[in-house]
Write a protein that holds these residues in place. Structure first.
Motif, short mmCIF file in Angstrom:
data_model
loop_
_atom_site.label_atom_id
_atom_site.label_comp_id
_atom_site.label_asym_id
_atom_site.label_seq_id
_atom_site.Cartn_x
_atom_site.Cartn_y
_atom_site.Cartn_z
N GLY A 135 0.79 -1.23 0.00
CA GLY A 135 0.00 0.00 0.00
C GLY A 135 0.82 1.27 0.00
O GLY A 135 0.28 2.36 0.23
N GLY A 160 -6.27 2.20 4.57
CA GLY A 160 -6.83 3.13 5.56
C GLY A 160 -7.79 4.08 4.88
O GLY A 160 -7.71 4.33 3.66
N GLY A 184 -9.29 -1.20 5.57
CA GLY A 184 -8.37 -0.64 6.58
C GLY A 184 -7.27 -1.60 7.00
O GLY A 184 -6.50 -2.08 6.16
N1 UDP Z 1 -1.62 1.79 4.75
C1 UDP Z 1 -1.18 1.61 3.45
N2 UDP Z 1 -0.79 2.72 2.74
C2 UDP Z 1 -0.80 3.97 3.27
C3 UDP Z 1 -1.26 4.14 4.60
C4 UDP Z 1 -1.68 3.02 5.31
O1 UDP Z 1 -1.17 0.51 2.93
O2 UDP Z 1 -0.42 4.90 2.57
C5 UDP Z 1 -2.07 0.59 5.50
C6 UDP Z 1 -1.38 0.39 6.84
O3 UDP Z 1 -0.16 -0.30 6.65
C7 UDP Z 1 -2.43 -0.45 7.58
C8 UDP Z 1 -3.75 0.09 7.00
O4 UDP Z 1 -3.43 0.76 5.80
O5 UDP Z 1 -2.27 -1.81 7.23
C9 UDP Z 1 -4.46 1.12 7.89
O6 UDP Z 1 -4.92 0.53 9.00
P1 UDP Z 1 -5.83 1.36 10.05
O7 UDP Z 1 -6.30 0.36 11.04
O8 UDP Z 1 -5.10 2.57 10.53
O9 UDP Z 1 -7.00 1.85 9.11
P2 UDP Z 1 -8.51 2.18 9.44
O10 UDP Z 1 -9.20 0.85 9.31
O11 UDP Z 1 -8.56 2.75 10.83
O12 UDP Z 1 -8.87 3.13 8.37
#
Ligand code: UDP
Length: 240
Positions: A135, A160, A184
């Motif tokens: 990602g 995310g 996410g």
């Molecule tokens: N992530 C990604 N690229 C980015 C930013 C985040 O792949 O530019 C991934 C990060 O490694 C994690 C996920 O997105 O695996 C975000 O998880 P989080 O639980 O913070 O997300 P939410 O479900 O709260 O939106």
């Protein structure tokens, strides 16, 4: 009919109904977006009109967190069930394994999606994982190309929120798949990097408490939950 919870419209569905609808989307030749917002994401949508617009046009929006369920109850328009994104994803995998439908895993740090693919293939015999990508990329175009080249039907997009929904809105058509689900942190769970709460906690709607005990630094994010419920009470009083 959708249920408005503080500006985001949720589909009032059980887990099985959500999975049925997502499966039906795989049969329609156009890109579909499934979103799984929790309270934090609803609050983000309130501050980001572009993101709110994408959610309003999504094909299915399910309540990931117990906070959304509480808020809906406070607002006097209860939702049938909590539908955690990761459970919806698991339900879909058990239903597409062995059908030849092709899954692409997009998101998380380099190496994580590869490990998730290994684990998911083992957990769902007959599952076709047709490609993976991390990602952390600069431009969306080449990744969309990779998804198209892999001839994916279904993509788990784990960047995310709102990044994942914006990526899907901008690239879903070009990437050629029929179903995109924003999930996410689910890739980290599938890869075994992050543990989910034991089932007892999940059943009681206390997954957040377990995560807080494991990762106390999440407290900053979690104090927002009571504020979210206060906003719901305020909206109810104002008759919204
Ligand atoms: N992530 C990604 N690229 C980015 C930013 C985040 O792949 O530019 C991934 C990060 O490694 C994690 C996920 O997105 O695996 C975000 O998880 P989080 O639980 O913070 O997300 P939410 O479900 O709260 O939106």
């Amino acid at each position: 009919m959708r249920v408005d919870v503080l500006g985001v419209a949720f589909d009032n569905v059980t887990m099985d109904e959500a999975a049925d609808r997502a499966l039906a989307m795989l049969e329609e030749d156009r890109p579909h977006l499934v979103a799984t917002p929790n309270p934090e994401i609803v609050q983000r949508a309130n501050q980001d009109p572009e993101f709110a617009g994408i959610l309003a046009k999504a094909d299915l929006v399910v309540p990931d967190g117990v906070g959304v369920i509480y808020a809906a109850k406070i607002l006097g328009r209860p939702l049938k069930a909590r539908v955690p994104g990761i459970d919806l994803a698991s339900s879909l995998l058990s239903r597409i394994a062995g059908t030849g439908k092709r899954l692409f895993l997009l998101g998380a740090a380099p190496g994580v999606a590869e490990q998730a693919a290994v684990n998911l293939r083992a957990a769902y015999p007959g599952l076709v994982v047709c490609g993976v990508h991390d990602g952390y990329f600069q431009e969306g175009g080449p990744v969309a190309e990779a998804v198209r080249a892999a001839r994916a039907d279904l993509v788990f997009v784990c960047l995310g929120a709102p990044k994942q929904e914006k990526w899907i809105a901008a690239n879903g058509e070009a990437a050629g798949a029929r179903l995109y689900i924003g999930l996410g942190g689910a890739m980290d769970v599938f890869a075994g990097k992050v543990e989910r709460a034991p089932e007892k906690f999940q059943r009681l709607g206390l997954e957040w408490l377990y995560r807080l005990a494991k990762e106390p630094s999440r407290i900053g994010r979690m104090v927002k939950l009571p504020l979210f419920l206060v906003s719901a009470a305020g909206a109810k009083i104002r008759g919204k």
